[in-house]
Design a protein around this motif. Structure first.
Motif: not given
Length: 133
Positions: A40, A51, A55-60, A62-63, A81
């Protein structure tokens, strides 16, 4: 056969990903390990500050789930990342990877000046690199 094969994956780019995964599994054989890695891009601190929290942790997360789905069974999935090419190379060295299998698109005119991720990995890796098109 290789003991520790790394397969960088750009989630959602499809194309040759499944072919490259098949090659990675063949190169690892029955005794080797295959790790699927998604990088990422790091967000600048001034963007992270705006943000919503988490949200960054959730994005990771989800990825990681998407990577597990794309990589399939028997493949370790890791999301980190950083800058794609540099992070792939650092991960390979830190984890004693002896082969990187990277899917690549047909290079365009722009790639000759800027260099694609696959080209940078090929040029700077300290292990074998197989490019799959």
């Amino acid at each position: 056969m290789y003991k520790n094969v790394l397969m960088p994956i750009a989630i959602g780019h499809g194309g040759t990903t499944q072919t490259a995964l098949k090659v990675a599994k063949q190169l690892a054989g029955t005794d080797g390990n295959v790790t699927a890695l998604h990088v990422l891009e790091a967000l600048p601190p001034y963007i992270l500050a705006e943000l919503p929290e988490g949200i960054a942790e959730q994005g990771q997360a989800d990825a990681l789930e998407a990577l597990r789905m794309e990589a399939g069974e028997g493949v370790r999935a890791v999301v980190v990342t950083g800058h794609a090419a540099l992070t792939i190379l650092e991960f390979a060295e830190e984890n004693q990877v002896d082969c990187i299998v990277v899917a690549s698109h047909q290079p365009g005119y722009r790639d000759y000046f800027l260099g694609s991720t696959a080209a940078r990995v090929v040029r700077h890796a300290h292990c074998a690199v197989h490019v799959v098109r």
